[in-house]
Design an enzyme around this catalytic site. Structure first.
Site, PDB file in Angstrom:
ATOM      1  N   PHE A 114      -8.781  11.769  -5.853  1.00  0.00           N
ATOM      2  CA  PHE A 114      -7.763  11.582  -4.822  1.00  0.00           C
ATOM      3  C   PHE A 114      -6.617  12.561  -5.067  1.00  0.00           C
ATOM      4  CE2 PHE A 114      -4.266   9.286  -2.744  1.00  0.00           C
ATOM      5  CZ  PHE A 114      -4.864   8.939  -1.547  1.00  0.00           C
ATOM      6  N   ASP A 185      -9.449   5.836 -12.984  1.00  0.00           N
ATOM      7  CA  ASP A 185      -8.661   5.307 -11.882  1.00  0.00           C
ATOM      8  C   ASP A 185      -9.544   4.312 -11.125  1.00  0.00           C
ATOM      9  OD1 ASP A 185      -7.363   4.807  -9.450  1.00  0.00           O
ATOM     10  OD2 ASP A 185      -6.368   6.761  -9.466  1.00  0.00           O
ATOM     11  N   TYR A 210      -2.922  -2.990  -3.552  1.00  0.00           N
ATOM     12  CA  TYR A 210      -2.811  -3.198  -2.102  1.00  0.00           C
ATOM     13  C   TYR A 210      -4.114  -2.920  -1.369  1.00  0.00           C
ATOM     14  CZ  TYR A 210      -1.826   1.809  -2.571  1.00  0.00           C
ATOM     15  OH  TYR A 210      -1.895   3.128  -2.921  1.00  0.00           O
ATOM     16  N   LYS A 211      -5.147  -2.472  -2.102  1.00  0.00           N
ATOM     17  CA  LYS A 211      -6.440  -2.224  -1.453  1.00  0.00           C
ATOM     18  C   LYS A 211      -7.264  -3.511  -1.530  1.00  0.00           C
ATOM     19  CE  LYS A 211      -6.023   2.732  -2.059  1.00  0.00           C
ATOM     20  NZ  LYS A 211      -6.178   3.871  -2.965  1.00  0.00           N
ATOM     21  N   ARG A 357     -14.790   6.250   7.689  1.00  0.00           N
ATOM     22  CA  ARG A 357     -14.889   5.394   6.500  1.00  0.00           C
ATOM     23  C   ARG A 357     -14.727   3.925   6.895  1.00  0.00           C
ATOM     24  NH1 ARG A 357     -10.645   5.932   1.510  1.00  0.00           N
ATOM     25  NH2 ARG A 357      -9.223   5.201   3.113  1.00  0.00           N
TER      26      ARG A 357
HETATM   27  C1  LIG Z   1      -4.990   4.811  -3.030  1.00  0.00           C
HETATM   28  C2  LIG Z   1      -5.047   5.730  -4.169  1.00  0.00           C
HETATM   29  C3  LIG Z   1      -3.864   6.217  -4.774  1.00  0.00           C
HETATM   30  C4  LIG Z   1      -2.513   5.911  -4.208  1.00  0.00           C
HETATM   31  O1  LIG Z   1      -1.489   6.055  -5.140  1.00  0.00           O
HETATM   32  P1  LIG Z   1      -0.051   5.432  -4.801  1.00  0.00           P
HETATM   33  O2  LIG Z   1       0.847   5.890  -5.861  1.00  0.00           O
HETATM   34  O3  LIG Z   1      -0.250   3.934  -4.782  1.00  0.00           O
HETATM   35  O4  LIG Z   1       0.346   5.887  -3.449  1.00  0.00           O
HETATM   36  C5  LIG Z   1      -4.005   7.003  -5.898  1.00  0.00           C
HETATM   37  N1  LIG Z   1      -5.212   7.326  -6.407  1.00  0.00           N
HETATM   38  C6  LIG Z   1      -6.370   6.883  -5.844  1.00  0.00           C
HETATM   39  C7  LIG Z   1      -7.674   7.263  -6.446  1.00  0.00           C
HETATM   40  C8  LIG Z   1      -6.320   6.088  -4.697  1.00  0.00           C
HETATM   41  O5  LIG Z   1      -7.439   5.690  -4.131  1.00  0.00           O
END
Ligand SMILES: *Cc1c(COP(=O)(O)O)cnc(C)c1O
Length: 398
Positions: A114, A185, A210-211, A357
């Protein structure tokens, strides 16, 4: 046998006319969240004021929530600290890992990671200015790219676009064979698939709530540190709530003895309260049960969409052991098609360049939702409903 419809569905607040296939991006609202937030605001903040840190248990909340997340990722009590955002937890884990391997020159990640994870790594390496290099290779090439100069291997277990899942056990083992620190992660894993942090032997994991954990937009993140190394971490962001005794107000930083040293400042209590409520669902079901249902629902979804939409190409691995809990398809007009679907109440999302998705969240989705969604997708694609200028203008959030 998976039940396909978990009793938890009735515990979520979802609009009548919506089939929600985006719980991998923002989980649905658990019923009772409004009451919980109201109680926290009115009777705790409003009436107890500053006393609430003690009388309403605010001070213990981040640790308690860490202990509720721990079993969901196969970690022991006391190994998960919570707070801040995932990007910040990424930064902390990477910095800690680099300090554990002085002299090594590479951080290894993959091109499917990401963007914020890679951005945070780039920013950290720039500010350290020690000639460390971030190397990104194709996801399939990670294992062979690990060598004795690798300080840390830093990967997201489930790819946010394709849903492809790394072999956590195998890659961690290879990283350790070369003496590298392993960071996972779990953004698309926690609450979605069974994770075994202790068994993996990886040093660090980070994730958001939050997911798949339904903590609400901007809910606190988490960080796991393997218990035997937690006491050796030298925290870059040495905030007072990571201090061993914050209310001694000592002039010098002295880190807490556990993962708690990775906390920084005052926790966002309103978000923590809502997240605490959201985690209650896990007392009635298990991550294994949720995952078994996710496999059945995802298989059903793939079968239905492939049968009715020859123009869509599956981007997600077919083998459930090689994927997470969302299903993606390539479609050149994916953005417009997703907008057309959303206009019909089927909410998924789009990831550039061409990924449609769909999050499969068995806590609040059953086979009837999956079948209805597949019918809508077939209509949108086969009747070319996407071919309308109103669906082609990009919003800020896709
Ligand atoms: C959703 C997501 C994030 C988001 O990071 P935030 O700091 O919460 O905005 C980071 N890394 C991955 C792999 C994600 O899927």
């Amino acid at each position: 046998m998976p039940k396909l419809s978990l009793p938890a569905k009735a515990q979520f607040e979802l609009p009548e006319d919506v089939i929600y296939l985006d719980g991998n991006s923002l989980g649905a609202l658990p019923k009772g969240s409004v009451e919980k937030a109201t109680r926290t605001i009115q009777s705790e903040w409003g009436q107890q004021l500053i006393r609430a840190w003690n009388t309403a248990g605010w001070m213990d909340l981040p640790r308690q929530i860490g202990n509720k997340i721990a079993p969901l990722i196969g970690a022991a009590e006391g190994t998960v600290a919570t707070g801040d955002t995932l990007s910040i937890k990424v930064f902390q884990a990477l910095d800690a890992a680099i300090k554990m391997r002085p002299g090594r020159t590479k951080i290894l990640s993959d091109t499917g990671n990401f963007p914020t994870d890679l951005y945070m790594a780039q920013g950290l390496l720039r500010s350290l200015d020690r000639g460390l290099e971030l190397i990104t290779v194709a996801p399939e090439a990670v294992e062979e790219a690990i060598d004795d100069d690798t300080a840390a291997v830093f990967l997201t277990e489930v790819d946010y676009r394709s849903g492809r899942r790394h072999d956590m056990m195998q890659i961690t083992k290879t990283a350790h064979t070369h003496g590298a620190v392993m960071i996972w992660d779990l953004a698309h894993s926690a609450g979605a698939i069974p994770v075994h942090m202790t068994a993996s032997n990886a040093e660090f994991a980070v994730g958001c709530t939050y997911k798949y954990l339904n903590g609400g937009p901007g809910a606190p993140a988490f960080i796991y540190a393997r218990p035997d190394i937690a006491g050796q971490i030298d925290p870059m962001m040495s905030g007072w709530l990571g201090h061993d005794a914050p209310f001694e107000f000592e002039p010098d930083y002295r880190p807490a003895l556990s993962t708690e040293r990775l906390r920084i400042g005052t926790p966002a209590i309103l978000q923590f309260a809502v997240l605490d409520h959201a985690l209650e669902v896990w007392t009635q079901t298990s991550i294994d049960e949720v995952w078994e249902n996710a496999i059945e629902l995802s298989n059903l979804f793939i079968e239905r969409v492939e049968d009715s939409c020859p123009d869509l190409t599956l981007a997600t691995p077919r083998d459930p052991e090689l994927r997470g809990s969302h299903v993606s398809f390539h479609f050149e007009q994916g953005y417009a098609a997703m907008q057309a679907l959303i206009a019909r109440g089927v909410i998924g999302d789009f990831r550039a360049p061409d990924i449609m998705r769909f999050g499969i969240t068995p806590l609040y989705l059953g086979p009837e939702d999956i079948e209805a969604a597949a019918d809508h997708i077939a209509t949108v694609i086969n009747d070319r409903l996407w071919d309308d200028p109103t669906f082609k203008t990009k919003n800020r959030v896709t």
